[in-house]
Design a protein around this motif. Structure first.
Motif, short mmCIF file in Angstrom:
data_model
loop_
_atom_site.label_atom_id
_atom_site.label_comp_id
_atom_site.label_asym_id
_atom_site.label_seq_id
_atom_site.Cartn_x
_atom_site.Cartn_y
_atom_site.Cartn_z
N VAL A 10 10.13 32.71 43.85
CA VAL A 10 10.66 33.90 44.53
C VAL A 10 9.58 34.50 45.41
CG1 VAL A 10 11.64 36.20 44.16
CG2 VAL A 10 12.15 34.37 42.54
N LEU A 12 8.58 38.06 46.99
CA LEU A 12 8.80 39.51 47.14
C LEU A 12 7.97 39.97 48.35
CD1 LEU A 12 8.83 40.66 43.39
CD2 LEU A 12 10.73 39.95 44.81
N LYS A 40 16.23 28.01 41.77
CA LYS A 40 16.28 29.12 42.75
C LYS A 40 14.95 29.12 43.48
CE LYS A 40 17.29 33.62 44.05
NZ LYS A 40 17.35 33.60 45.49
N LYS A 47 21.98 32.28 45.93
CA LYS A 47 21.54 33.66 46.19
C LYS A 47 21.09 34.37 44.92
CE LYS A 47 22.99 33.55 50.55
NZ LYS A 47 22.34 32.29 50.93
N GLU A 48 21.90 34.24 43.87
CA GLU A 48 21.66 35.00 42.64
C GLU A 48 20.57 34.35 41.79
OE1 GLU A 48 23.26 37.79 39.46
OE2 GLU A 48 23.41 37.74 41.63
N PHE A 49 19.68 35.16 41.22
CA PHE A 49 18.68 34.61 40.29
C PHE A 49 19.40 34.22 39.00
CE2 PHE A 49 15.26 34.38 37.29
CZ PHE A 49 14.21 33.88 38.04
N GLU A 66 14.48 47.25 46.28
CA GLU A 66 15.02 45.89 46.16
C GLU A 66 14.09 45.01 45.33
OE1 GLU A 66 15.55 44.10 49.97
OE2 GLU A 66 16.10 42.17 49.09
N HIS A 67 12.78 45.06 45.61
CA HIS A 67 11.82 44.26 44.85
C HIS A 67 11.78 44.69 43.38
CE1 HIS A 67 9.39 43.35 48.76
NE2 HIS A 67 10.46 42.57 48.63
N HIS A 69 14.13 46.05 41.53
CA HIS A 69 15.30 45.55 40.79
C HIS A 69 15.22 44.04 40.60
CE1 HIS A 69 17.38 49.30 40.38
NE2 HIS A 69 17.27 49.55 41.68
N GLU A 70 14.71 43.35 41.61
CA GLU A 70 14.64 41.89 41.53
C GLU A 70 13.66 41.43 40.45
OE1 GLU A 70 14.27 40.02 45.34
OE2 GLU A 70 14.65 38.03 44.49
N ILE A 74 14.38 39.24 37.16
CA ILE A 74 13.63 38.00 36.92
C ILE A 74 13.04 38.02 35.51
CG2 ILE A 74 11.57 36.71 37.61
CD1 ILE A 74 12.19 37.66 40.52
#
Ligand code: SF4
Length: 182
Positions: A10, A12, A40, A47-49, A66-67, A69-70, A74
């Protein structure tokens, strides 16, 4: 039953340079592919983790809602999180804006600077409004299990760490330096 492990990568708040180093693993990716599926990544679709990731390799720091929440998602869905590169480990280049008020940084980037973009982002773009005042490294938001320093880390180091984890061993970064420098 599929005994292959699941890897995710990923990006970020980073420049994607660390992902370029992942690509520099070159043909050794075939050794990785024997042991794991990449479920992923910016270089694969999806798109979805996903749930049930064994190793999440995360480039970049946390700069926005956004980061935040991501990385929380994760953490919830991964056994191991590896912070890849100095931005993920200690904010590095991404954190240089921490020395200035956020509004000043946005104005400088989107109002005062010359741009070739006819329709670039505006200073009131909703994405910009969700930027955090300060950029932070991953470990300030979630538990990180392993760090790979460097800007970017070398492909040799990334491959070594990945291969050790895939073989159920805890990597020892001094081993990479031994291979390099004897
Ligand atoms: S550590 Fe370096 S190469 Fe990696 S995302 Fe940050 S600036 Fe880019």
């Amino acid at each position: 039953m599929d005994s292959k492990k699941k890897i995710a990568t990923v990006c970020l708040g980073g420049c994607s340079g660390c992902h370029m180093s992942i690509l520099d693993i070159d043909e050794r990716i075939l050794d990785v592919a024997k042991l794991a599926d990449i479920v992923k990544s910016p270089i694969v679709d999806g798109k979805e983790f996903p749930e049930g990731v064994d190793i999440a390799i995360v480039e970049g720091s946390v700069t926005s809602d956004e980061h935040w929440h991501e990385i929380k998602l994760i953490r919830k869905r991964s056994k191991f999180i590896v912070a890849l590169g100095d931005c993920a480990v200690m904010t590095n280049v991404t954190g240089m804006r921490n020395y200035f008020p956020l509004q000043e940084v946005i104005d400088e980037a989107y109002k005062n600077s010359v741009s070739n973009d006819a329709e670039g982002a505006e200073p009131n773009d909703p994405a910009l409004l969700k930027l955090h005042d300060k950029v932070v490294p991953l470990q300030e938001v979630v538990k990180v299990d392993f760090i790979i320093p460097g800007c970017p880390p070398s492909a040799d180091t990334i491959f070594y760490v990945l291969f050790e984890f895939l073989n159920n061993r805890i990597p020892n970064l001094s081993e990479v330096n031994k291979l390099k420098y004897g």
